[in-house]
Design an enzyme around this catalytic site. Structure first.
Site, PDB file in Angstrom:
ATOM      1  N   ASP A 177       0.853  -1.188   0.000  1.00 53.27           N
ATOM      2  CA  ASP A 177       0.000   0.000   0.000  1.00 53.27           C
ATOM      3  C   ASP A 177       0.890   1.240   0.000  1.00 53.27           C
ATOM      4  O   ASP A 177       1.837   1.340   0.801  1.00 53.27           O
ATOM      5  CB  ASP A 177      -0.902   0.010   1.232  1.00 53.27           C
ATOM      6  N   ASN A 185      -2.348  12.871  -4.185  1.00 53.52           N
ATOM      7  CA  ASN A 185      -3.377  13.250  -5.155  1.00 53.52           C
ATOM      8  C   ASN A 185      -3.911  14.647  -4.879  1.00 53.52           C
ATOM      9  O   ASN A 185      -4.073  15.468  -5.791  1.00 53.52           O
ATOM     10  CB  ASN A 185      -4.534  12.244  -5.109  1.00 53.52           C
ATOM     11  N   HIS A 190      -4.505  14.468  -9.802  1.00 53.74           N
ATOM     12  CA  HIS A 190      -4.669  13.047 -10.130  1.00 53.74           C
ATOM     13  C   HIS A 190      -3.714  12.572 -11.239  1.00 53.74           C
ATOM     14  O   HIS A 190      -3.366  11.393 -11.276  1.00 53.74           O
ATOM     15  CB  HIS A 190      -6.123  12.773 -10.534  1.00 53.74           C
ATOM     16  N   ASP A 194      -1.557   9.284 -11.012  1.00 56.26           N
ATOM     17  CA  ASP A 194      -1.492   8.223 -12.023  1.00 56.26           C
ATOM     18  C   ASP A 194      -0.046   7.931 -12.410  1.00 56.26           C
ATOM     19  O   ASP A 194       0.349   6.771 -12.567  1.00 56.26           O
ATOM     20  CB  ASP A 194      -2.291   8.626 -13.267  1.00 56.26           C
ATOM     21  N   GLU A 221      -4.519   2.272  -4.725  1.00 51.79           N
ATOM     22  CA  GLU A 221      -3.071   2.418  -4.605  1.00 51.79           C
ATOM     23  C   GLU A 221      -2.429   1.188  -3.982  1.00 51.79           C
ATOM     24  O   GLU A 221      -1.296   1.251  -3.500  1.00 51.79           O
ATOM     25  CB  GLU A 221      -2.727   3.656  -3.772  1.00 51.79           C
TER      26      GLU A 221
END
Length: 316
Positions: A177, A185, A190, A194, A221
């Site tokens: 994680d 973010n 975003h 990404d 994630e």
């Protein structure tokens, strides 16, 4: 002209499918040009006089040599000859040294002058099969990171579990994680998030290069790595190296309370499959260990070996 044998043979020889006709004993009575050409191109032992070949014997010989599809073909043909089935279809691989190929075999009966005969055709369906496999591959890939998605992960984990069960070998699972990914973010947008996911997934591929190793996007994630035939000690070395390489990416996350760059936490478990444990036990334990790693400060590995009568836990 339409009634002449030559006319009918020319029609059959113009067909791309490989066609043969056998009698009730399995003896070959006729082959078209495509059949003969395929036999010649693929170094078939019999290419001169097919009328001396018993097709059922060929299938039986293949079955004795361990060819599953030879056994299926033989049983299917016999079921039509014995009138247990009206017809028979079988899709099978027939790969050469240079290419992958698939065919569909069809068996259909007919009667002539009170004698029973059976048409066996083999149609090349390689183009369709390759297209299906390409679609299947896309369906098993995560659209953003181009590594396996959760659906593929579940399927592959089940397959690897069964193999390790058969071989009595351990399997290790790491669930990863990204720490405080939401802050990244929210801070950078975003698109940056990404880009981070893509960078981490690219890195993960370097940790899943051996036979039985698989990396996947687990969701959001979270990622997962399956290390088959791998002990906890070996997997722990890999997990620590993975955490360090994620840190070395130096992906900015200035609002993270851990470090001004992206870090990660890992739940790592080793199990040796048996008839009592299941893949969901492996996943549940890895999830629990991930939670422990996050609760105890993140940016670390929490690991455990599951053995039949006890467990050995380690946090790093």
């Amino acid at each position: 002209m339409e009634d002449s044998d030559d006319f009918l043979r020319l029609i059959l020889d113009s067909i791309a499918e490989n066609i043969t006709v056998i009698d009730e004993r399995g003896d070959i009575c006729f082959v078209n040009h495509s059949w003969s050409q395929f036999g010649s191109d693929n170094d078939c032992l019999v290419v001169q006089d097919w009328s001396k070949v018993n097709y059922l014997s060929v299938c039986d010989s293949a079955a004795l040599a361990g060819d599953e599809f030879g056994a299926l073909a033989g049983r299917g043909i016999k079921s039509v000859i014995d009138q247990k089935e009206a017809y028979f279809n079988l899709e099978y691989p027939c790969h050469s040294n240079n290419e992958q190929r698939w065919f569909i075999m069809r068996v259909s009966p007919f009667k002539l002058n009170e004698a029973h005969f059976f048409v066996i055709s083999h149609q090349d369906v390689t183009e369709r099969k390759l297209a299906e496999k390409a679609v299947e591959k896309l369906a098993r890939r995560d659209g953003l990171t181009n590594i396996y998605n959760r659906r593929a992960f579940d399927e592959i984990l089940s397959e690897q579990w069964q193999q390790c069960l058969t071989l009595k070998q351990p399997i290790s699972l790491a669930v990863i994680d990204l720490d405080h990914f939401k802050l990244l973010n929210d801070t950078y947008g975003h698109q940056t998030g990404d880009d981070c996911l893509i960078a981490v997934s690219t890195l993960l591929k370097n940790f899943a290069r051996r036979t039985g190793d698989v990396c996947a996007r687990y969701g959001g994630e979270e990622f997962a790595v399956i290390w088959s035939y791998t002990t906890l000690l070996e997997a722990l070395v890999l997990s620590k190296a993975l955490l360090e390489e994620i840190r070395q990416l130096k992906i900015p996350n200035e609002r993270s309370p851990i470090a001004p760059y992206m870090t990660a936490s890992i739940g790592l478990v080793e199990m040796t499959p048996n008839r009592i444990l299941e893949t969901r036990d492996l996943i549940a334990q890895a999830d629990d260990l991930l939670y422990q790693a996050k609760e105890s400060g993140r940016n670390k590995v929490s690991s455990l070996i599951i053995v039949p009568s006890s467990a050995v836990e380690n946090q790093n």
